[in-house]
Design an enzyme around this catalytic site. Structure first.
Site, PDB file in Angstrom:
ATOM      1  N   HIS A   1      18.145 136.944  62.685  1.00 48.84           N
ATOM      2  CA  HIS A   1      17.979 136.143  63.932  1.00 48.84           C
ATOM      3  C   HIS A   1      16.892 135.562  64.055  1.00 48.84           C
ATOM      4  O   HIS A   1      16.425 134.644  64.709  1.00 48.84           O
ATOM      5  CB  HIS A   1      17.675 137.223  65.098  1.00 48.84           C
ATOM      6  CG  HIS A   1      18.427 136.855  66.515  1.00 48.84           C
ATOM      7  ND1 HIS A   1      18.506 135.708  66.931  1.00 48.84           N
ATOM      8  CD2 HIS A   1      19.020 137.744  67.313  1.00 48.84           C
ATOM      9  CE1 HIS A   1      18.898 135.444  68.081  1.00 48.84           C
ATOM     10  NE2 HIS A   1      19.474 136.761  68.299  1.00 48.84           N
TER      11      HIS A   1
ATOM     12  N   ASP B   1      39.706 132.456  60.394  1.00 48.22           N
ATOM     13  CA  ASP B   1      40.690 132.853  59.410  1.00 48.22           C
ATOM     14  C   ASP B   1      40.399 132.117  58.041  1.00 48.22           C
ATOM     15  O   ASP B   1      40.122 130.856  57.782  1.00 48.22           O
ATOM     16  CB  ASP B   1      42.082 132.168  59.898  1.00 48.22           C
ATOM     17  CG  ASP B   1      43.320 132.173  58.726  1.00 48.22           C
ATOM     18  OD1 ASP B   1      43.058 132.715  57.724  1.00 48.22           O
ATOM     19  OD2 ASP B   1      44.309 131.299  59.093  1.00 48.22           O
TER      20      ASP B   1
END
Length: 447
Positions: free
Chosen positions: A163, A379
């Protein structure tokens, strides 16, 4: 379930950029907003079924997918070179090409059995940041990945990003670029790496106020709730006449209900009413003038707060408060996160938060929404994921994380102290519209 499913680490390695990072790019400057973010990992876990039409054994299919991930990651890191570096100091990343950490593991169960009722303990263990040895070896890594193979040939890919440089939008950009590279077709999204540091340069953090917020508790527990699309429509219809012309968004209505039920659980547990604060993260990119590119990398986020002391407040009133808070933030603050003006504003906001915490006894709930990011388009070349989750073992007290479901609903991960969760998870008002940890296949069909 846990006793039947064993996870074994097969290998640990680092994946370096295919082409060395040029010397002039070896120091990456963080922005002030990056500096203020804690050095924790955000985790996204993608589940993919095996393909019965693929040639070769299950072992060879998994090996082929692993090789594809590693080779395409090496190529992707050329453009996302800070992810292959190491945190240098409070203001920069050393882009030394030490690489992303890549773990291969296997679990002794089939994917369909795992997804029928996801086990939170097992879910945390297919993330590399929960493995003690991996954690020790990756303590300063920016990007950590674990590929876990199921006995059927299905796989889970856990992608953990620091982060200190990556927010949800940055992660989405990285996923889109990596998957396009892996597939060998589609647009490879290139990152805008330098906007945050130039717009909002790093500063000496010692001169900024440091609000003390207690997010830790002796015993917290996390639960998963799913709101399917039809239930959300029913919830919207319930308040339609009171909310005005513009109906609430899915996130607004679901979050309002969770916040309301969490406040009620807290009051029931403690026997007293205290002020509750809902802190919501806002993506600054599209709210600045001119808007920043969506592929800007860094923590280009801030939060706004909504206050309530009444757990009996009506849902439409909560939605109205949330909407008003967002509009005021966007109109008055969002475009000021730059340069000296931004530094002064951040300093004042942190000072206000600190004073508020000292003066008032309150419960602070934090919400992070990943809804509307195209995560189900991730994908790599063997189809889209059957399920995505964001669960992490480092979730803290009073955290609410929202994600889209594949069926058009919302999945919520809620972390509360154990006594409050016991009340919350049995709330009739909540369970009228949410299901507690249902099968992933309820809205998805079968694998």
């Amino acid at each position: 379930m846990e006793t039947e499913m064993k996870i074994e680490i097969i290998s640990r390695k680092t994946i370096k950029p295919l082409i060395p990072t040029p010397q002039q790019l070896r120091t990456f400057r963080l922005s002030l907003l990056d500096q203020l973010c804690p050095p924790i990992y955000g985790a996204s876990i993608f589940f993919y079924p095996s393909n019965p039409n693929e040639k070769g054994s299950i072992t060879s299919q998994v090996l082929e997918r692993s090789c594809c991930l590693q080779n395409s990651l090496s190529k992707t890191l050329v453009d996302f070179y800070p992810l292959a570096g190491r945190l240098k100091d409070a203001a920069s990343i050393e882009c030394n090409d030490q690489g992303a950490y890549f773990v291969e593991a296997q679990i002794s169960c089939q994917l369909v059995d795992f997804l029928i009722q996801p086990d939170i303990e097992l879910l945390s263990r297919i993330s590399p940041i929960s493995d003690p040895k991996s954690t020790q070896l990756t303590s300063d890594s920016i990007l950590v990945i674990q590929l876990t193979a199921f006995s059927c040939g299905g796989i889970a890919i856990a992608i953990c990003t620091s982060h200190k440089i990556i927010d949800a939008s940055s992660a989405s950009t990285f996923f889109q670029s990596w998957t396009a590279t892996a597939r060998g077709y589609g647009e490879v999204v290139l990152p805008e790496l330098l906007i945050g540091g130039s717009l909002f340069p790093p500063r000496d953090l010692s001169i900024l106020p440091k609000p003390k917020v207690n997010l830790l508790a002796e015993k917290c527990t996390t639960r998963r709730f799913v709101f399917d699309a039809s239930k959300i429509a029913s919830l919207k219809a319930k308040i339609a006449s009171a909310i005005g012309q513009r109906p609430p968004t899915n996130v607004e209505i679901v979050l309002a209900l969770i916040f309301k039920c969490a406040m009620a659980a807290s009051m029931s547990n403690s026997g007293r009413s205290v002020t509750s604060v809902l802190s919501q993260i806002v993506n600054l990119r599209k709210r600045m003038v001119p808007p920043l590119p969506e592929n800007s990398i860094g923590n280009l986020i801030w939060s706004f707060q909504v206050f309530s002391k009444d757990s009996e407040i009506e849902l439409h009133e909560l939605v109205a408060k949330m909407r008003k808070g967002l509009i005021e933030f966007c109109n008055e603050k969002a475009n000021n996160f730059k340069g000296d003006e931004g530094f002064h504003m951040v300093s004042e906001l942190l000072k206000e938060q600190g004073e508020l915490m000292r003066k008032m006894d309150m419960n602070i709930y934090r919400c992070s929404s990943l809804c509307k990011f195209p995560l189900y388009e991730t994908d790599f070349g063997w189809g889209k994921p059957i399920w995505i989750t964001n669960y992490s073992s480092n979730y803290h007290k009073n955290l609410i994380v929202l994600l889209d479901t594949k069926g058009g609903g919302i999945e919520a991960w809620v972390t509360l102290e154990e006594p409050e969760m016991e009340i919350f998870q049995h709330s009739g008002e909540l369970l009228e519209f949410a299901s507690f940890n249902p099968s992933v296949f309820v809205n998805h069909g079968s694998i």
